[in-house]
Design a protein around this motif. Structure first.
Motif, PDB file in Angstrom:
ATOM      1  N   ALA A  39       0.852  -1.184   0.000  1.00 17.34           N
ATOM      2  CA  ALA A  39       0.000   0.000   0.000  1.00 17.34           C
ATOM      3  C   ALA A  39       0.883   1.227   0.000  1.00 17.34           C
ATOM      4  N   ALA A  40       0.347   2.326  -0.550  1.00 16.26           N
ATOM      5  CA  ALA A  40       1.132   3.542  -0.597  1.00 16.26           C
ATOM      6  C   ALA A  40       1.195   4.191   0.772  1.00 16.26           C
ATOM      7  N   ALA A  41       2.378   4.618   1.179  1.00 18.75           N
ATOM      8  CA  ALA A  41       2.546   5.357   2.433  1.00 18.75           C
ATOM      9  C   ALA A  41       3.018   6.743   2.065  1.00 18.75           C
ATOM     10  N   THR A  42       2.264   7.759   2.481  1.00 26.66           N
ATOM     11  CA  THR A  42       2.569   9.115   2.052  1.00 26.66           C
ATOM     12  C   THR A  42       3.373   9.899   3.081  1.00 26.66           C
ATOM     13  N   THR A  43       3.602   9.307   4.240  1.00 25.12           N
ATOM     14  CA  THR A  43       4.389   9.994   5.269  1.00 25.12           C
ATOM     15  C   THR A  43       5.716   9.273   5.434  1.00 25.12           C
ATOM     16  N   SER A  44       6.802   9.970   5.232  1.00 16.53           N
ATOM     17  CA  SER A  44       8.109   9.333   5.368  1.00 16.53           C
ATOM     18  C   SER A  44       8.523   9.265   6.824  1.00 16.53           C
ATOM     19  N   ALA A  45       9.481   8.371   7.101  1.00 20.32           N
ATOM     20  CA  ALA A  45       9.945   8.218   8.477  1.00 20.32           C
ATOM     21  C   ALA A  45      10.580   9.501   8.971  1.00 20.32           C
ATOM     22  N   GLY A  46      10.294   9.853  10.226  1.00 18.73           N
ATOM     23  CA  GLY A  46      10.816  11.078  10.808  1.00 18.73           C
ATOM     24  C   GLY A  46      12.170  10.853  11.458  1.00 18.73           C
ATOM     25  N   ALA A  47      12.490  11.690  12.428  1.00 17.31           N
ATOM     26  CA  ALA A  47      13.797  11.628  13.088  1.00 17.31           C
ATOM     27  C   ALA A  47      13.952  10.329  13.858  1.00 17.31           C
ATOM     28  N   ALA A  48      15.181  10.018  14.165  1.00 11.62           N
ATOM     29  CA  ALA A  48      15.457   8.793  14.914  1.00 11.62           C
ATOM     30  C   ALA A  48      14.768   8.837  16.266  1.00 11.62           C
ATOM     31  N   ALA A  49      14.311   7.679  16.718  1.00 14.54           N
ATOM     32  CA  ALA A  49      13.676   7.576  18.022  1.00 14.54           C
ATOM     33  C   ALA A  49      14.727   7.435  19.105  1.00 14.54           C
ATOM     34  N   ALA A  50      14.561   8.202  20.175  1.00 14.01           N
ATOM     35  CA  ALA A  50      15.522   8.112  21.281  1.00 14.01           C
ATOM     36  C   ALA A  50      15.334   6.835  22.081  1.00 14.01           C
ATOM     37  N   GLY A  51      14.182   6.262  21.985  1.00 17.56           N
ATOM     38  CA  GLY A  51      13.902   5.030  22.702  1.00 17.56           C
ATOM     39  C   GLY A  51      12.568   4.481  22.265  1.00 17.56           C
ATOM     40  N   CYS A  52      12.424   3.181  22.347  1.00 19.85           N
ATOM     41  CA  CYS A  52      11.173   2.593  21.896  1.00 19.85           C
ATOM     42  C   CYS A  52      10.994   1.202  22.503  1.00 19.85           C
ATOM     43  N   LYS A  53       9.764   0.759  22.489  1.00 20.27           N
ATOM     44  CA  LYS A  53       9.416  -0.575  22.967  1.00 20.27           C
ATOM     45  C   LYS A  53       8.494  -1.204  21.944  1.00 20.27           C
ATOM     46  N   VAL A  54       8.677  -2.482  21.677  1.00 23.82           N
ATOM     47  CA  VAL A  54       7.851  -3.189  20.702  1.00 23.82           C
ATOM     48  C   VAL A  54       7.223  -4.403  21.352  1.00 23.82           C
ATOM     49  N   ASP A  55       5.929  -4.540  21.122  1.00 20.50           N
ATOM     50  CA  ASP A  55       5.195  -5.709  21.608  1.00 20.50           C
ATOM     51  C   ASP A  55       4.707  -6.473  20.378  1.00 20.50           C
ATOM     52  N   TYR A  56       5.337  -7.593  20.086  1.00 21.36           N
ATOM     53  CA  TYR A  56       5.037  -8.416  18.914  1.00 21.36           C
ATOM     54  C   TYR A  56       4.292  -9.657  19.403  1.00 21.36           C
ATOM     55  N   LYS A  57       3.032  -9.789  18.978  1.00 18.89           N
ATOM     56  CA  LYS A  57       2.210 -10.908  19.446  1.00 18.89           C
ATOM     57  C   LYS A  57       1.669 -11.704  18.268  1.00 18.89           C
ATOM     58  N   VAL A  58       1.827 -13.003  18.345  1.00 13.11           N
ATOM     59  CA  VAL A  58       1.193 -13.899  17.390  1.00 13.11           C
ATOM     60  C   VAL A  58      -0.166 -14.267  17.976  1.00 13.11           C
ATOM     61  N   GLY A  59      -1.200 -13.678  17.399  1.00 16.15           N
ATOM     62  CA  GLY A  59      -2.524 -13.885  17.957  1.00 16.15           C
ATOM     63  C   GLY A  59      -3.103 -15.241  17.647  1.00 16.15           C
ATOM     64  N   SER A  60      -2.777 -15.773  16.475  1.00 17.66           N
ATOM     65  CA  SER A  60      -3.260 -17.102  16.098  1.00 17.66           C
ATOM     66  C   SER A  60      -2.298 -17.713  15.095  1.00 17.66           C
TER      67      SER A  60
END
Length: 691
Positions: free
Chosen positions: A25-46
């Motif tokens: 799909a087309a994404a019209t917003t480019s990635a911004g500045a680098a993140a100083a910190g982040c957390k990711v929650d990756y879940k396999v629901g099924s």
């Protein structure tokens, strides 16, 4: 919405499709500045053999982001096959997810999520490292493996547990409802292109004052969209729709919006243009969901109006795909959409058993507690358009209504899935006022309102401007409105007829009609608010009401043609039943000439009213359209004009009359009188004779 939101504006740029067949799909917003910190929650629901569904939630622990790009790598050859709320691409084991045009801004401490379907072989370990805008996400990265292994693939891609809520209570609170028809669903340039005035706050206030609790606002989007691949909705149009939605919510209404005439304009081509239609449908709902995501829960979404497809064999599967995609897009758009009531239609919004069963299968697979079903009902078709001699609300017509609502109840409401009768009415309203006799019409609406209550089905009156005047804010037929409103809470008594025809000359006899008490009791017979005298003016035996000859003689007075007096039959509940006392003689017709496009029978009605017309050739076979019956469709084939003194025969009628033939017409009137007339077509010329 509350009243403080009246006039609120929101201009939105076009949004890209969030869900496509290949996850592109087309994404019209480019990635911004680098993140100083982040957390990711990756879940396999099924997870199932060869496939899985995952949801990824990103929490920004640094400065606000104006765009984001999340990357990770798979260790065992997994592949992303379909994504929503992000553009996900993959090169080898490396995966990149980029924000969609509408979710690129993430405040410090804020979160954003997206989901996808994937494939796997051997094993499906979760990724161990994520990078957001070039910065490793080390802030308590959470990964959760699946706890169970389903044996079959899911039919949808849920990202969360089905939302809490009480769909039954919401739908019950929406009763009764009204349709703002032929305004935003008009396929012209704007909301006035089909003849209705611009929607105003005064109109909404007026509808509210009539006792309606919900408004369905049909919206056709196609003529206000840009080209592929974004299918951008015109921002001014979206803003205008949102303004009216806000005003309706401010009045306290529940509001339902949808994708309306798009169903036959482009969605119906899905069998031949599957990917194109699905992409456009997804893009449309992605934009709508985003624009309205923070509206209160009283706003309801309906996936599509009267869905239909050019290939009936594929239709059930295609509707399942659209309804499922709709649910996924809305739920994953966040805000109030996570728990908003969603309304799903059957194919053609029909209550045919197979179509009910198909939708029931879809809803069961979704496992969503905030879903309702919707069907439409315009009555038993011969009665609804006055064809095939079905002029009364007879046992067959009533049985059709009962069977329709019974099936919807058994398939859904009896199982805890609420049903909205999203449109109801009679088709004769759209072809000719007077196609359905007034008393028979009132009996239909009285019974429908009553029976829908018994089956706990919320009703939404279809009104394209023919019922509630959108300028004067009064009902075109107050008697009909009174019957509809009464049916919301109680039953009303009716009768076998609302017309008593008496001869112009000679002795006037007593007349008896049958009362349909409908659980009420008879209390009075009145004229101009004054009670008539039982024993002198009328007698009552069970459900048989007899007006005496003396009373009828007095009521007809000089016996002028037409209505001489109006009586009210009053019952213990509901609205009174109007009874017209009419003087009539057999109508007189005259010879005439005309063309197949303009022919009218000169008619002196002499106080009588046309009920229906038969048309036959000399050999006795049926003439004209719908030749499986001699009785022609009122309005479409014939239209009386009592002021002009004519009965018009339409070009539609003559279009299916054999050239050179003589057709015998038998005109049936409500008094019981019949008159024979003959028309002969010669090319485009028509001659009408009495023999």
């Amino acid at each position: 919405m509350t009243r403080i939101s009246r006039g609120r504006r929101l201009a939105l740029a076009g949004l890209a499709a969030a869900l496509t067949a290949g996850g592109i799909a087309a994404a019209t917003t480019s990635a911004g500045a680098a993140a100083a910190g982040c957390k990711v929650d990756y879940k396999v629901g099924s997870q199932w053999s060869g496939g899985f569904t995952a949801n990824v939630a990103i929490t920004n622990l640094g400065d606000a982001l104006s765009g984001w790009k999340l990357t990770w790598a798979y260790a065992n050859g997994q592949a992303v096959t379909q994504a929503w709320n992000a553009t996900v691409t993959q090169a080898g084991t490396a995966v990149t997810a980029t924000n969609a045009s509408y979710n690129g801004n993430v405040a410090s401490g804020g979160s954003v999520s997206f989901g996808f379907n994937g494939s796997w072989t051997g094993s499906n370990p979760v990724p161990t490292a994520f990078t957001l805008n070039g910065t490793a996400c080390t802030g308590a990265t959470a990964t959760t493996a699946p706890t169970t292994t389903p044996t079959t693939a899911p039919t949808t891609a849920p990202t969360t547990t089905p939302p809490a809520g009480n769909a039954e209570a919401t739908v019950a609170a929406m009763q009764p409802g009204w349709n703002l028809g032929n305004s935003f669903d008009a396929t012209g340039a704007d909301e006035t292109s089909w003849g209705n005035p611009k929607v105003t706050q005064a109109l909404l206030d007026g509808v509210k004052a009539q006792g309606f609790k919900s408004i369905r606002i049909p919206v056709t989007w196609g003529q206000h969209q840009g080209a592929a691949p974004a299918y951008t909705i015109d921002s001014a149009y979206l803003t205008r729709v949102k303004e009216v939605v806000d005003q309706a919510l401010a009045d306290g209404f529940y509001v339902m919006i949808n994708i309306h005439h798009d169903s036959w304009q482009w969605i119906n081509t899905m069998p031949a243009s599957h990917d194109t239609v699905l992409t456009r449908y997804n893009a449309t709902w992605t934009q709508i969901a985003t624009a309205f995501r923070d509206e209160p829960a009283k706003l309801v979404f309906e996936s599509v109006n009267e869905p239909q497809f050019t290939d009936e064999a594929q239709a059930p599967a295609l509707l399942n795909e659209l309804n499922t995609s709709f649910r996924t897009i809305v739920r994953n758009s966040g805000g109030t959409n996570a728990t908003r009531l969603l309304v799903l239609p059957t194919l053609n919004t029909s209550a045919d058993q197979a179509k009910l069963d198909s939708l029931a299968t879809t809803i069961a697979a979704l496992g969503d507690r905030n879903v309702a079903a919707t069907v439409h009902y315009y009555g038993y078709w011969p009665f609804s358009v006055n064809v095939a001699g079905t002029t009364t609300f007879d046992a067959t017509t009533q049985a059709d209504l009962v069977g329709y609502l019974d099936r919807a109840n058994a398939a859904f409401t009896a199982k805890g899935i609420p049903v909205i009768l999203g449109e109801y009415g009679l088709l004769g309203f759209d072809t000719a006022i007077g196609a359905i006799e007034q008393g028979e019409k009132l009996k239909f609406f009285e019974y429908l309102g009553y029976y829908a209550r018994q089956k706990k089905i919320t009703t939404m009156l279809w009104d394209n401007g023919q019922h509630f005047d959108r300028t004067s804010l009064v009902w075109h037929d107050p008697e009909l409105y009174g019957q509809i409103k009464s049916s919301w809470t109680t039953r009303s008594g009716t009768a076998s007829t609302d017309q008593i025809f008496l001869p112009k000359s000679g002795t006037i006899p007593a007349r008896t009609i049958t009362l349909n008490l409908n659980g009420t009791t008879f209390t009075a017979l009145r004229q101009n608010g004054k009670n008539l005298v039982q024993g002198t003016d009328y007698s009552l035996s069970g459900d048989q009401l007899t007006l005496t000859a003396a009373a009828l003689t007095r009521l007809t007075g000089s016996r002028a043609y037409g209505v001489n007096a109006q009586l009210s039959v009053v019952f213990s509940a509901g609205v009174p039943w109007r009874l017209d006392i009419r003087t009539s003689d057999i109508p007189v017709l005259a010879a005439a000439t005309g063309t197949t496009s303009a022919f009218a029978i000169p008619t002196t009605f002499r106080g009588d009213v046309l009920a229906t017309m038969e048309a036959k050739y000399a050999d006795g076979t049926n003439a004209g359209p719908q030749n499986w019956t001699p009785f022609k469709e009122f309005g479409a084939n014939l239209t009386p004009d009592y002021t002009a003194g004519t009965i018009g025969l339409t070009s539609t009628f003559f279009g299916e009359v054999t050239d050179g033939s003589k057709v015998t017409l038998t005109l049936h009137f409500w008094s019981g009188a019949t008159v024979t007339y003959y028309v002969t077509r010669s090319g485009t010329a028509v001659a009408g004779t009495l023999s």
